[in-house]
Design an enzyme around this catalytic site. Structure first.
Site, PDB file in Angstrom:
ATOM      1  N   GLU A   1     -47.573 -34.583   6.583  1.00 17.99           N
ATOM      2  CA  GLU A   1     -46.553 -35.133   5.691  1.00 17.99           C
ATOM      3  C   GLU A   1     -47.186 -35.746   4.441  1.00 17.99           C
ATOM      4  OE1 GLU A   1     -44.115 -37.805   7.974  1.00 17.99           O
ATOM      5  OE2 GLU A   1     -43.761 -36.293   9.525  1.00 17.99           O
TER       6      GLU A   1
ATOM      7  N   SER B   1     -44.975 -44.289  16.723  1.00 17.96           N
ATOM      8  CA  SER B   1     -43.922 -45.134  16.159  1.00 17.96           C
ATOM      9  C   SER B   1     -44.093 -46.554  16.664  1.00 17.96           C
ATOM     10  CB  SER B   1     -42.542 -44.596  16.568  1.00 17.96           C
ATOM     11  OG  SER B   1     -41.535 -45.561  16.330  1.00 17.96           O
TER      12      SER B   1
ATOM     13  N   THR C   1     -37.489 -14.948   7.508  1.00 19.94           N
ATOM     14  CA  THR C   1     -37.057 -14.913   6.119  1.00 19.94           C
ATOM     15  C   THR C   1     -35.822 -15.812   6.039  1.00 19.94           C
ATOM     16  OG1 THR C   1     -35.602 -12.988   6.423  1.00 19.94           O
ATOM     17  CG2 THR C   1     -37.888 -12.545   5.767  1.00 19.94           C
ATOM     18  N   HIS C   2     -35.687 -16.544   4.953  1.00 18.85           N
ATOM     19  CA  HIS C   2     -34.585 -17.505   4.791  1.00 18.85           C
ATOM     20  C   HIS C   2     -34.584 -18.539   5.919  1.00 18.85           C
ATOM     21  CE1 HIS C   2     -32.943 -14.724   1.779  1.00 18.85           C
ATOM     22  NE2 HIS C   2     -33.163 -13.767   2.667  1.00 18.85           N
TER      23      HIS C   2
ATOM     24  N   LYS D   1     -42.624 -40.925  20.273  1.00 22.05           N
ATOM     25  CA  LYS D   1     -42.887 -40.238  19.007  1.00 22.05           C
ATOM     26  C   LYS D   1     -44.363 -39.876  18.848  1.00 22.05           C
ATOM     27  CE  LYS D   1     -40.517 -39.768  15.873  1.00 22.05           C
ATOM     28  NZ  LYS D   1     -40.152 -40.800  14.877  1.00 22.05           N
TER      29      LYS D   1
ATOM     30  N   ASN E   1     -68.484 -39.187 -28.375  1.00 25.00           N
ATOM     31  CA  ASN E   1     -67.485 -38.119 -28.271  1.00 25.00           C
ATOM     32  C   ASN E   1     -68.046 -36.892 -27.558  1.00 25.00           C
ATOM     33  OD1 ASN E   1     -65.955 -39.888 -29.711  1.00 25.00           O
ATOM     34  ND2 ASN E   1     -65.819 -38.638 -31.567  1.00 25.00           N
TER      35      ASN E   1
ATOM     36  N   GLN F   1     -59.114 -40.536 -23.581  1.00 25.13           N
ATOM     37  CA  GLN F   1     -59.624 -41.340 -22.475  1.00 25.13           C
ATOM     38  C   GLN F   1     -58.734 -41.183 -21.243  1.00 25.13           C
ATOM     39  OE1 GLN F   1     -61.510 -45.275 -23.206  1.00 25.13           O
ATOM     40  NE2 GLN F   1     -59.818 -46.106 -21.993  1.00 25.13           N
TER      41      GLN F   1
END
Length: 456
Positions: free
Chosen positions: A290, A277, A155-156, A283, A110, A322
């Site tokens: 990601e 791709s 912003t936003h 691509k 322990n 554990q």
């Protein structure tokens, strides 16, 4: 295989129960810490006269050989063993006979596992902090290169005011500095030795816990044996710190994914950190960013899992504990790899400064400065705000930007407009006027760079 704990029971469990109970598959990574802890324990036992000095020397010499053999691959870890502690003890007893059985005097699995876990995680915290500092340095170096590269600030997710790209990168450097500070502070609380707490109640042997802790580099000892074996606050705290670190990396991942898209075109990632791709040859996917964004959710799960495991446990040790290791090991591994990926990704990123500047111009993010120009000429701000909005509407309708709109057209809206207008609404002027501490001017960015480098 005979169980080391056989006695009260015959030690006979089903093969399925053995597999279910086993932790060797994940705690074997702590073999260095386990052996290092055992060497310190043997030294303490000899110092206190609990075992003979010659016996301690035999134990320590053979433990060092076992460590060397495991590290070199000469001794493979037996995955049929219950855990790393039993594997090392059984191998030691095979090599030195009955004296090997004396090593476990005045300790329990322990407190032994609590010791190993603290030592292992402290080492990993050091590594993770060092890597995070390298990432901060990479961001800061890139910020210095692009301290005069104008981009739209948002912003936003709407274009708001012009900022420098270097300023934007330094925001993440500041976040990561806090992450290093949090992890360093977590290590400080982790740096307490539980060894000698034994199973839960301490021991009848005349041990020297302070000596053993000092041998292992700990700053102190757990002062309550029940707490010493059952405390996993340091696991929760580290998981929380790593979750915050991953959240910061995920936010930067999201921005890189957006910036590298055709729609933004602000940056281009190195081929080394993208994929293609299987059917679309045009691509170039930002898969590394990601994956970091996705793995952040996984680390959050590790944190919630640990909190849930511990929330209902009575004192002291329970086998549920554990389950503390796989989650924290996974989180540390995930964060470590994510930070390393980011160091390379940031260091090799190409910045499309012209695209960023054009986006800033098309976003009319100097409209506030246009209104301020009229206000400084004596016009009430609300009136200036309305005129600026009307001019922006005209520019959008006619494919113009504020910087190229002729002065004659400006004068149709107000006679207060003069030639000096163009200097006031130039994006570089707009940015450098924001010279407050922490602002986006070149001077302020240079101050921030010095601050970060001093911290590092």
């Amino acid at each position: 295989m005979a169980k080391m704990w056989a006695g009260r029971t015959a030690g006979d469990t089903s093969k399925l129960a053995d597999e279910f109970n086993s932790s060797i598959g994940f705690d074997s990574r702590m073999f260095k810490e386990d052996i290092t802890g055992s060497i310190a324990h043997a030294q303490m036992l000899a110092k206190q006269g609990i075992i003979e000095r010659k016996e301690a020397d035999t134990l320590c010499d053979e433990l060092l050989k076992i460590l060397e053999d495991i590290s070199s691959g000469k001794l493979p870890i037996d995955m049929d063993a219950e855990d790393i502690h039993m594997f090392v003890e059984e191998e030691l007893t095979k090599r030195v006979g009955d004296v090997g059985k004396k090593l476990h005097t005045a300790r329990s699995r322990n407190d032994q596992v609590a010791l190993d876990l603290r030592m292992y995680l402290m080492n990993r915290v050091d590594e993770l902090c060092a890597d995070t500092k390298h990432l901060i340095a990479a961001l800061t170096d890139k910020a210095e290169v692009y301290k005069e590269a104008i981009m739209p600030g948002y912003t936003h997710l709407q274009r708001a005011q012009p900022v420098m790209f270097g300023h934007h990168l330094l925001a993440y450097a500041m976040m990561l500095l806090r992450d290093v500070d949090r992890m360093t502070d977590c290590k400080r609380r982790m740096n307490i030795s539980p060894i000698g707490c034994c199973a839960l109640a301490g021991t009848t042997y005349d041990t020297d816990r302070y000596f053993e802790a000092e041998q292992l580099g700990f700053e102190g000892i757990a002062m309550n044996s029940l707490d010493g074996v059952s405390d996993r606050d340091f696991v929760i705290e580290l998981l929380s710190d790593i979750a915050i670190l991953m959240m910061h990396l995920s936010r930067l991942s999201e921005e890189i994914i957006l910036w590298s898209s055709w729609e933004f075109g602000f940056v281009e990632l190195s081929d080394a950190y993208t994929t293609g791709s299987s059917i679309m040859p045009q691509k170039k996917n930002s898969d590394m960013a990601e994956l970091v964004r996705g793995k952040t959710g996984r680390v959050y799960g590790d944190l919630m899992g640990a909190l849930t495991v511990l929330k209902g446990l009575p004192l002291a040790y329970n086998k549920d504990m554990q389950e503390d290791k796989e989650g924290v090991f996974d989180a540390v591994d995930t964060a470590s790899m994510s930070v390393k990926i980011f160091i390379g990704m940031i260091s090799t990123i190409k910045v499309r400064t012209e695209n960023m500047k054009k986006a800033a111009q098309r976003g009319f993010i100097n409209a506030t400065d246009l209104a301020d120009y009229l206000t400084k000429k004596g016009m009430p701000f609300r009136s200036a705000y309305k005129i600026s909005g009307s001019i922006v509407a005209y520019c959008i309708e006619n494919g113009e930007v504020l910087e190229t709109l002729p002065l004659e057209k400006y004068k149709e809206y107000s006679d207060l407009f003069e030639q000096d207008l163009y200097e006031d609404i130039d994006l570089l002027t707009c940015v450098n006027k924001r010279n407050s501490v922490g602002g986006t001017s070149v001077q302020s960015i240079e101050q921030q760079i010095r601050f970060v480098r001093e911290k590092l």
